[in-house]
Design an enzyme around this catalytic site. Structure first.
Site, short mmCIF file in Angstrom:
data_model
loop_
_atom_site.label_atom_id
_atom_site.label_comp_id
_atom_site.label_asym_id
_atom_site.label_seq_id
_atom_site.Cartn_x
_atom_site.Cartn_y
_atom_site.Cartn_z
N TYR A 56 -4.33 0.85 7.32
CA TYR A 56 -3.43 -0.32 7.26
C TYR A 56 -3.59 -1.05 5.93
O TYR A 56 -2.60 -1.33 5.24
CB TYR A 56 -3.72 -1.27 8.42
CG TYR A 56 -2.82 -2.48 8.42
CD1 TYR A 56 -1.53 -2.42 8.93
CD2 TYR A 56 -3.27 -3.70 7.91
CE1 TYR A 56 -0.70 -3.52 8.92
CE2 TYR A 56 -2.44 -4.81 7.89
CZ TYR A 56 -1.16 -4.72 8.40
OH TYR A 56 -0.34 -5.82 8.38
N LYS A 101 -0.76 -1.34 2.83
CA LYS A 101 -0.23 -2.61 2.34
C LYS A 101 -0.50 -2.78 0.84
O LYS A 101 0.31 -3.40 0.13
CB LYS A 101 -0.83 -3.78 3.13
CG LYS A 101 -0.30 -3.89 4.55
CD LYS A 101 1.20 -4.16 4.58
CE LYS A 101 1.71 -4.48 5.97
NZ LYS A 101 3.14 -4.81 6.00
#
Length: 257
Positions: A150, A154
């Protein structure tokens, strides 16, 4: 009144971004992953809803085709995001790691396929402070955890936003950390509500205040912040764009587009 697309806008921060933009009088197109979510969103909010599964390159391309049939967008808010709740590396129908594909590659592909708007807002995360962008292992084929996937996705999204801002300097193109917001993804322990999380993305999408009329910056709470130096590395940005073009089969439009 602006014509605005908000991806990932059936729930959470994205739904509130779309709702606030609608309240301000803008014409907003929401995005749903599938037809059932789209039907619920139309019933709840009305307005236009486009369908596209961002974990599928074919579905994302079809979504872009549908969007090109609408009036050109003044603003696109790339809000859609996904985080695994399992301990097994998730793989999409394209054979790509799902977190990277949904959170970063799909935003690249939509940016490449849609006419360029006046403003682009990429909803990132302060998780990039613990991220490392490895171009030789973007999809964590050698090692995988949900948290690392994750955060790294990002960071990739943020670096892409800055690459786009450099390539098209006439646009306003920025990334934003909305804060730790109470959503299905974050849980009830998060301190902020969705209205607080939506505030800065909406501001970047619409404000004519001098602080918002910039490009190539990362924002939190309407202020510029710098959270990971890798995001600002021009050579890394360009290499990431090339990698995304190879994975998606679609290059970005020419720099003078």
């Amino acid at each position: 009144m602006s014509h605005i697309l908000v991806t990932g806008s059936t729930a959470g921060i994205g739904a509130e971004i779309a709702a606030e933009l609608t309240r301000q009088g803008h014409r907003v197109v929401r995005h749903a992953r599938d037809e059932s979510r789209a039907a619920r969103t139309r019933a709840a909010y009305g307005g236009e809803v486009v369908v596209g599964d961002l974990a599928s390159l074919d579905s994302t391309r079809a979504m872009a085709d549908a969007l090109r049939g609408l009036d050109p967008f003044d603003v696109v808010v790339h809000n859609a995001g996904w985080s695994s709740r399992d301990s097994t590396r998730p793989v999409t129908v394209d054979g790509l790691e799902r977190t990277f594909q949904v959170n970063a590659l799909s935003a690249y592909l939509l940016t490449a396929l849609l006419p360029l708007p006046a403003r682009l807002v990429y909803v990132s995360s302060d998780s990039i402070t613990r991220a490392t962008l490895r171009l030789d292992d973007l999809q964590h084929e050698r090692s995988w955890t949900a948290d690392a996937a994750y955060a790294d996705s990002k960071l990739a999204l943020t670096a892409l936003a800055f690459a786009v801002s450099r390539r098209y300097p006439k646009l306003l193109c920025n990334a934003v950390h909305p804060g730790w917001v109470r959503t299905q993804m974050s849980g009830d322990e998060a301190p902020l509500d969705v209205a607080e999380g939506a505030a800065t993305p909406v501001w970047l999408a619409t404000s004519t205040a001098p602080d918002a009329m910039v490009t190539g910056a990362f924002f939190h709470d309407r202020r510029q912040v710098r959270l990971n130096p890798q995001a600002y590395d021009h050579q890394l940005q360009d290499a990431l764009v090339e990698r995304c073009a190879a994975l998606s089969g679609v290059p970005l439009p020419p720099a003078d587009a």
